[in-house]
Design a protein around this motif. Structure first.
Motif, PDB file in Angstrom:
ATOM      1  N   VAL A 193     -10.217  -5.181   0.945  1.00 40.30           N
ATOM      2  CA  VAL A 193      -9.358  -3.923   0.802  1.00 40.30           C
ATOM      3  C   VAL A 193      -8.075  -4.307   0.639  1.00 40.30           C
ATOM      4  O   VAL A 193      -7.346  -3.910  -0.307  1.00 40.30           O
ATOM      5  CB  VAL A 193      -9.834  -2.967   2.052  1.00 40.30           C
ATOM      6  N   GLN A 194      -7.548  -4.886   1.556  1.00 39.21           N
ATOM      7  CA  GLN A 194      -6.329  -5.522   1.651  1.00 39.21           C
ATOM      8  C   GLN A 194      -5.846  -6.513   0.164  1.00 39.21           C
ATOM      9  O   GLN A 194      -4.934  -6.016  -0.264  1.00 39.21           O
ATOM     10  CB  GLN A 194      -5.974  -6.548   2.732  1.00 39.21           C
ATOM     11  N   LYS A 195      -6.768  -7.145  -0.105  1.00 43.82           N
ATOM     12  CA  LYS A 195      -6.391  -7.859  -1.563  1.00 43.82           C
ATOM     13  C   LYS A 195      -6.305  -6.962  -2.522  1.00 43.82           C
ATOM     14  O   LYS A 195      -5.438  -7.001  -3.399  1.00 43.82           O
ATOM     15  CB  LYS A 195      -7.576  -8.978  -1.980  1.00 43.82           C
ATOM     16  N   LYS A 196      -7.270  -5.988  -2.660  1.00 46.26           N
ATOM     17  CA  LYS A 196      -7.227  -5.017  -3.760  1.00 46.26           C
ATOM     18  C   LYS A 196      -5.994  -4.050  -3.614  1.00 46.26           C
ATOM     19  O   LYS A 196      -5.254  -3.878  -4.596  1.00 46.26           O
ATOM     20  CB  LYS A 196      -8.564  -4.098  -3.473  1.00 46.26           C
ATOM     21  N   LEU A 219       5.511   3.058  10.414  1.00 49.87           N
ATOM     22  CA  LEU A 219       5.628   1.675   9.819  1.00 49.87           C
ATOM     23  C   LEU A 219       4.248   1.329   9.532  1.00 49.87           C
ATOM     24  O   LEU A 219       4.046   0.067   8.782  1.00 49.87           O
ATOM     25  CB  LEU A 219       6.293   0.746  10.650  1.00 49.87           C
ATOM     26  N   LYS A 220       3.173   1.830   9.849  1.00 55.86           N
ATOM     27  CA  LYS A 220       1.720   1.334   9.293  1.00 55.86           C
ATOM     28  C   LYS A 220       0.998   2.561   9.036  1.00 55.86           C
ATOM     29  O   LYS A 220       0.822   3.534   9.582  1.00 55.86           O
ATOM     30  CB  LYS A 220       1.153   0.417  10.622  1.00 55.86           C
ATOM     31  N   LEU A 221       0.334   2.467   7.779  1.00 55.32           N
ATOM     32  CA  LEU A 221      -0.634   3.582   7.554  1.00 55.32           C
ATOM     33  C   LEU A 221      -1.978   2.897   7.577  1.00 55.32           C
ATOM     34  O   LEU A 221      -2.289   1.607   7.121  1.00 55.32           O
ATOM     35  CB  LEU A 221      -0.273   4.057   6.291  1.00 55.32           C
ATOM     36  N   PRO A 222      -2.910   3.794   7.884  1.00 58.12           N
ATOM     37  CA  PRO A 222      -4.438   3.419   7.629  1.00 58.12           C
ATOM     38  C   PRO A 222      -4.756   2.920   6.155  1.00 58.12           C
ATOM     39  O   PRO A 222      -4.301   3.607   5.256  1.00 58.12           O
ATOM     40  CB  PRO A 222      -5.403   4.535   8.011  1.00 58.12           C
ATOM     41  N   GLU A 223      -5.532   1.617   6.122  1.00 55.46           N
ATOM     42  CA  GLU A 223      -5.751   1.252   4.809  1.00 55.46           C
ATOM     43  C   GLU A 223      -6.629   2.381   4.025  1.00 55.46           C
ATOM     44  O   GLU A 223      -6.541   2.342   2.725  1.00 55.46           O
ATOM     45  CB  GLU A 223      -6.474  -0.167   4.934  1.00 55.46           C
ATOM     46  N   ALA A 224      -7.497   3.118   4.879  1.00 57.60           N
ATOM     47  CA  ALA A 224      -8.321   4.004   4.136  1.00 57.60           C
ATOM     48  C   ALA A 224      -7.441   4.916   3.278  1.00 57.60           C
ATOM     49  O   ALA A 224      -7.783   5.413   2.261  1.00 57.60           O
ATOM     50  CB  ALA A 224      -9.200   4.519   5.121  1.00 57.60           C
ATOM     51  N   LEU A 225      -6.290   5.518   4.162  1.00 63.29           N
ATOM     52  CA  LEU A 225      -5.471   6.415   3.498  1.00 63.29           C
ATOM     53  C   LEU A 225      -4.510   5.670   2.319  1.00 63.29           C
ATOM     54  O   LEU A 225      -4.400   6.351   1.264  1.00 63.29           O
ATOM     55  CB  LEU A 225      -4.483   6.773   4.421  1.00 63.29           C
ATOM     56  N   GLN A 226      -4.314   4.474   2.557  1.00 62.13           N
ATOM     57  CA  GLN A 226      -3.575   3.724   1.272  1.00 62.13           C
ATOM     58  C   GLN A 226      -4.331   3.569   0.163  1.00 62.13           C
ATOM     59  O   GLN A 226      -4.036   3.989  -1.002  1.00 62.13           O
ATOM     60  CB  GLN A 226      -3.256   2.276   1.952  1.00 62.13           C
ATOM     61  N   MET A 227      -5.723   3.331   0.241  1.00 54.66           N
ATOM     62  CA  MET A 227      -6.623   3.038  -0.579  1.00 54.66           C
ATOM     63  C   MET A 227      -7.023   4.574  -1.369  1.00 54.66           C
ATOM     64  O   MET A 227      -7.436   4.686  -2.623  1.00 54.66           O
ATOM     65  CB  MET A 227      -8.109   2.385  -0.353  1.00 54.66           C
ATOM     66  N   LEU A 228      -7.081   5.648  -0.487  1.00 57.32           N
ATOM     67  CA  LEU A 228      -7.134   7.060  -1.201  1.00 57.32           C
ATOM     68  C   LEU A 228      -6.065   7.193  -2.243  1.00 57.32           C
ATOM     69  O   LEU A 228      -6.677   8.103  -3.358  1.00 57.32           O
ATOM     70  CB  LEU A 228      -7.070   7.761   0.089  1.00 57.32           C
ATOM     71  N   HIS A 229      -5.109   6.673  -2.151  1.00 59.11           N
ATOM     72  CA  HIS A 229      -4.008   6.927  -3.465  1.00 59.11           C
ATOM     73  C   HIS A 229      -3.908   5.822  -4.390  1.00 59.11           C
ATOM     74  O   HIS A 229      -2.928   5.632  -5.072  1.00 59.11           O
ATOM     75  CB  HIS A 229      -2.642   7.092  -2.668  1.00 59.11           C
ATOM     76  N   TYR A 230      -5.034   4.824  -4.590  1.00 62.21           N
ATOM     77  CA  TYR A 230      -4.984   3.808  -5.441  1.00 62.21           C
ATOM     78  C   TYR A 230      -4.783   4.080  -6.402  1.00 62.21           C
ATOM     79  O   TYR A 230      -3.795   3.404  -7.269  1.00 62.21           O
ATOM     80  CB  TYR A 230      -6.410   2.996  -5.032  1.00 62.21           C
ATOM     81  N   GLU A 231      -5.213   5.128  -7.213  1.00 63.56           N
ATOM     82  CA  GLU A 231      -5.203   5.453  -8.621  1.00 63.56           C
ATOM     83  C   GLU A 231      -3.924   6.153  -8.924  1.00 63.56           C
ATOM     84  O   GLU A 231      -3.212   6.158  -9.872  1.00 63.56           O
ATOM     85  CB  GLU A 231      -6.234   6.349  -9.386  1.00 63.56           C
ATOM     86  N   ASP A 232      -3.410   6.859  -7.639  1.00 59.16           N
ATOM     87  CA  ASP A 232      -2.034   7.579  -7.749  1.00 59.16           C
ATOM     88  C   ASP A 232      -0.778   6.718  -7.936  1.00 59.16           C
ATOM     89  O   ASP A 232       0.142   7.162  -7.912  1.00 59.16           O
ATOM     90  CB  ASP A 232      -2.069   8.651  -6.573  1.00 59.16           C
ATOM     91  N   TRP A 233      -1.006   5.559  -7.247  1.00 55.36           N
ATOM     92  CA  TRP A 233       0.326   4.800  -6.864  1.00 55.36           C
ATOM     93  C   TRP A 233       1.047   4.660  -8.082  1.00 55.36           C
ATOM     94  O   TRP A 233       0.623   4.126  -9.488  1.00 55.36           O
ATOM     95  CB  TRP A 233      -0.312   3.188  -6.523  1.00 55.36           C
ATOM     96  N   GLY A 234       2.432   4.879  -8.025  1.00 54.16           N
ATOM     97  CA  GLY A 234       3.469   4.973  -8.935  1.00 54.16           C
ATOM     98  C   GLY A 234       3.487   6.024  -9.783  1.00 54.16           C
ATOM     99  O   GLY A 234       4.280   6.276 -10.527  1.00 54.16           O
ATOM    100  N   SER A 235       2.670   7.053  -9.596  1.00 52.40           N
ATOM    101  CA  SER A 235       2.542   7.972 -10.284  1.00 52.40           C
ATOM    102  C   SER A 235       3.547   9.329  -9.667  1.00 52.40           C
ATOM    103  O   SER A 235       4.130   9.092  -8.603  1.00 52.40           O
ATOM    104  CB  SER A 235       1.216   8.730 -10.489  1.00 52.40           C
ATOM    105  N   ASP A 236       3.666  10.682 -10.430  1.00 50.83           N
ATOM    106  CA  ASP A 236       4.456  11.492  -9.588  1.00 50.83           C
ATOM    107  C   ASP A 236       3.724  12.115  -8.374  1.00 50.83           C
ATOM    108  O   ASP A 236       4.363  13.105  -7.659  1.00 50.83           O
ATOM    109  CB  ASP A 236       4.771  12.915 -10.921  1.00 50.83           C
ATOM    110  N   LYS A 237       2.727  11.718  -8.031  1.00 49.41           N
ATOM    111  CA  LYS A 237       1.975  12.135  -6.920  1.00 49.41           C
ATOM    112  C   LYS A 237       2.188  11.345  -5.656  1.00 49.41           C
ATOM    113  O   LYS A 237       1.831  11.536  -4.375  1.00 49.41           O
ATOM    114  CB  LYS A 237       0.395  12.216  -7.013  1.00 49.41           C
ATOM    115  N   THR A 238       2.895  10.133  -6.003  1.00 42.89           N
ATOM    116  CA  THR A 238       3.487   9.061  -4.809  1.00 42.89           C
ATOM    117  C   THR A 238       4.967   8.881  -5.056  1.00 42.89           C
ATOM    118  O   THR A 238       5.660   9.245  -5.918  1.00 42.89           O
ATOM    119  CB  THR A 238       2.550   7.924  -4.979  1.00 42.89           C
TER     120      THR A 238
END
Length: 437
Positions: free
Chosen positions: A295-298, A365-384
């Protein structure tokens, strides 16, 4: 100014008079001053990075490549020093504007005793313009109530199209045209300031050329990339899919080899051994890539892809602005200075990166990885509102690729080593032929 003509009772006996105007010397070169934001030594392909920056490559091939160009370690100070030619404390910008205090050197006021390059060139007959980030107007003067003496118009720039402060959302920016806030994204799906800014600069130069082709211009072009938030388009992100799956250790070695090959670091430079089991940068550890979870690598690879996309996208739009100069037939009489980063990358993303920079600003300063991955496809978009992972607190320089977690490459003479707080930037410049002496 006294009237220099003659006024008689009839026109035939009178002599008209027009006040003299300042006209630049014939053949005075145009100047295009470009500076990107929060980029580091190994980001661009021009200086050994793996992110293609053909516009910067082009300027380097036409002119000179500087490897020891020094900036400050913060946005406002570097920009104040750049446009005034003076120490940033002399220009009231010893720190970023948002952290200004009411003490000399730190009040965020450049002041009338510090003439900017815009004012000097304007007074010598140049058309002056400013496109992009304005981090040198005191934050307490952002409102339309003014005063405007510390806005670009008060610092010698005839035209301003950009945003106020250290950062802005590229999809819905805090954008001004001169003194008026504007909202060009309304009714325009897919709008992005990175492209819009290039469009506006091109339009400005085109109209100026049509109106006064012999009038030299000074264009100060300072896009938001790659300061947070990182907002490239989906098309640019797709170009980098899988490009960082090898991990930051191998990428570090690859960029180091590239830099030696290009000659931007000495051939006898040694790469610092990986700090296994050590703590660095104020306590942050440097785990091996192979020790990370899938998950971290991804997640980290995705962060690097978005960062790389934003850097490449920004350079592409800069290339369009440079091409406009050529299309007008003015390339041979234009001084182009392209500075890659006003300082190193910054730490808003904390150690693991964040899809929302504002979390770190609010002490998260730290977010759960599951929450981060929830936005995987949104990363960089107008949603993030994303920022890449960093490895330590404070402003950092000499990154091998974007996120600080992806390692630091120094241009020190004998060793390449991680080091916080310095600010050795890179710059390419090409001089107009008529201005070379």
């Amino acid at each position: 100014m006294p009237f220099g003509g003659v006024i008689k009772e009839s026109v035939k006996d009178s002599t008209p008079y027009w006040p003299p105007r300042v006209v630049p010397p014939k053949g005075a070169p145009n100047i295009l001053l470009i500076m990107t934001d929060d980029q580091d030594y190994g980001v661009s392909s021009t200086f050994g990075g793996v992110i293609p920056t053909p516009a910067l490559d082009r300027v380097a091939k036409m002119g000179l490549r500087y490897t020891q160009f020094h900036s400050t370690a913060l946005c406002s100070p570097t920009r104040a020093a750049l446009i005034t030619g003076r120490n940033h404390h002399s220009g009231g910008n010893g720190v970023i504007g948002e952290l200004a205090t009411g003490y000399p050197g730190y009040d965020s006021v450049i002041g009338p005793d510090n003439a900017t390059i815009g004012q000097i060139l304007k007074d010598n007959g140049y058309a002056t313009s400013w496109f992009g980030k304005n981090h040198n107007t005191p934050s307490f003067q952002y409102s339309l109530a003014g005063p405007y003496d510390q806005w670009p118009s008060g610092m010698g720039f005839d035209y301003f199209y950009g945003y106020m402060g250290g950062e802005t959302d590229q999809w819905t920016p805090y954008l001004f045209k001169d003194h008026t806030q504007i909202f060009p994204w309304i009714g325009h799906p897919g709008y992005n300031l990175t492209t819009d800014m290039a469009d506006e600069a091109i339009k400005y130069m085109h109209v100026l050329n049509a109106s006064a082709p012999d009038k030299p211009f000074f264009v100060y072009y300072v896009p938001g990339g790659t300061h947070s938030p990182h907002h490239p388009t989906k098309e640019w992100i797709a170009k980098f899919k899988g490009k960082f799956d090898m991990g930051y250790e191998k990428l570090r070695e690859q960029i180091f080899a590239n830099q030696k090959k290009l000659g931007v670091i000495p051939p006898d430079t040694q790469l610092t051994p990986w700090p296994d089991g050590q703590e660095a940068y104020g306590g942050a550890k440097l785990p091996r890539w192979d020790s990370l979870s899938l998950v971290q690598k991804k997640l980290y690879a995705r962060e690097a892809e978005v960062f790389a996309a934003y850097a490449a996208y920004t350079d592409y739009e800069i290339g369009r602005v440079i091409q406009e100069v050529q299309d007008e037939g003015k390339l041979d009489n234009t001084v182009i200075i392209y500075i890659c980063g006003d300082n190193g990358t910054s730490a808003e993303g904390t150690e693991e990166g964040t899809y929302n920079t504002l979390t770190a600003y609010n002490g998260i300063l730290k977010l759960p990885e599951a929450l981060q991955m929830l936005h995987y496809e949104d990363w960089g978009s107008d949603k993030t509102y994303p920022h890449m992972a960093v490895q330590c607190p404070g402003r950092l320089t000499r990154l091998s690729s974007g996120p600080s977690r992806w390692r630091h490459i120094s241009a020190a003479r004998d060793r390449a080593w991680p080091f916080p707080g310095l600010a050795t930037s890179v710059m390419s410049a090409v001089s107009a032929r008529s201005s070379i002496t």
